[in-house]
Write an enzyme that holds these catalytic residues in place. Sequence first.
Site, PDB file in Angstrom:
ATOM      1  N   TYR A  92      -1.761   0.298  10.229  1.00 34.80           N
ATOM      2  CA  TYR A  92      -2.043  -0.372   8.943  1.00 34.80           C
ATOM      3  C   TYR A  92      -0.809  -0.323   8.043  1.00 34.80           C
ATOM      4  CZ  TYR A  92      -3.638  -0.988   4.167  1.00 34.80           C
ATOM      5  OH  TYR A  92      -3.743  -1.401   2.867  1.00 34.80           O
ATOM      6  N   THR A 128       0.819  -1.209   0.000  1.00 40.80           N
ATOM      7  CA  THR A 128       0.000   0.000   0.000  1.00 40.80           C
ATOM      8  C   THR A 128       0.853   1.259   0.000  1.00 40.80           C
ATOM      9  OG1 THR A 128      -1.449   1.319   1.424  1.00 40.80           O
ATOM     10  CG2 THR A 128      -0.099  -0.294   2.528  1.00 40.80           C
TER      11      THR A 128
END
Length: 323
Positions: free
Chosen positions: A140, A116
């Site tokens: 995250y 990501t």
Amino acid sequence: MRVLVTGGAGYIGSHCVKRLGELGYEVLTIDNLSNGNKWAVLYGELKVVDLSDTAKVREILKNFNPDAVIHFAASIVVPESVKNPIKYYKNNTENTLNLLKNLIELDIKNFIFSSTAAVYGIPDTVPVKETDPLNPINPYGRSKAMVEQILQDLSNAYGLKYVSLRYFNVAGADPEGKIGQAYRESTHLITRALKAAKGEIPYIEIYGTDYPTTDGTCIRDYIHVSDLIDAHLIALKYLLDNGQSDVFNCGYGHGYSVKEVIYAVKKVTGIDFKVIEADRRPGDPPRLVADSTKIKEKLNWGPKYDDLEFIIKTAWQWEKTIS
Ligand code: UDP
């Protein structure tokens, strides 16, 4: 050619399974259905298994003996990761490590990882390059950056070959309208704006209007899910052709502000829904845009749907078909 897809019942994973099936790959999905749907798996078998069940995962891998594994299964909500980091380190880091351990023991060599843009944190320069420092600012992003580090080490030590794809903001839906985003509760901007247009939620909030950007709202690089899946298929071929482990950004190289996206959603849907200016959401960098030179040059990837209105149109077409 056999490909095992984790998270193949989820939003991006299901688009990958569809493409693999259409291209004649033998595909098997592992998904715990926490945020995925049985009906989204259009090709191959679905095994409903949680990746923490390493023995079961091992048995499935052993029986299916895939040529490659594409690993989508993960928890993905930034604010939730701030509140519940253990869930993220467990689902994203620990489960991936256990999966990789199984792959190494079973001599399954090719691995594609859903990374990501959140691994960059707040980049010093935008567009951001693969070689820029990784400074994730939320659990995250850290849970994914840790996996990238693990992949490097395992690749050096055991000859595992991987491609890590750093997704920017994935949006849109299958242009044929068969699948799309169907999260239990979506936090993503385009989906929430469409839900506001549909009347499913009363309004949409803009999280922060005081960012150092032209209109004060955050800028993101929105990539159509079909273009992202192209990147996976190209990465798969690259690995199967003996390509070396590598990392690539997946984005278009330009961004839109939250206000621009909301304007485009209103234009595409023809509905003037309510918008409220609210406080910043924790963990949001002001600008996140990919430098996509590397994937274009090295893998010969090229976008087909670099058009915000088309992205929204496909998402809207899908959104209208689901309750
Ligand atoms: N955003 C917003 N309202 C929403 C959802 C998102 O203003 O209801 C903003 C969010 O703060 C971020 C951008 O839209 O700046 C994209 O957020 P999203 O959750 O879609 O993706 P992220 O960039 O967090 O991966």
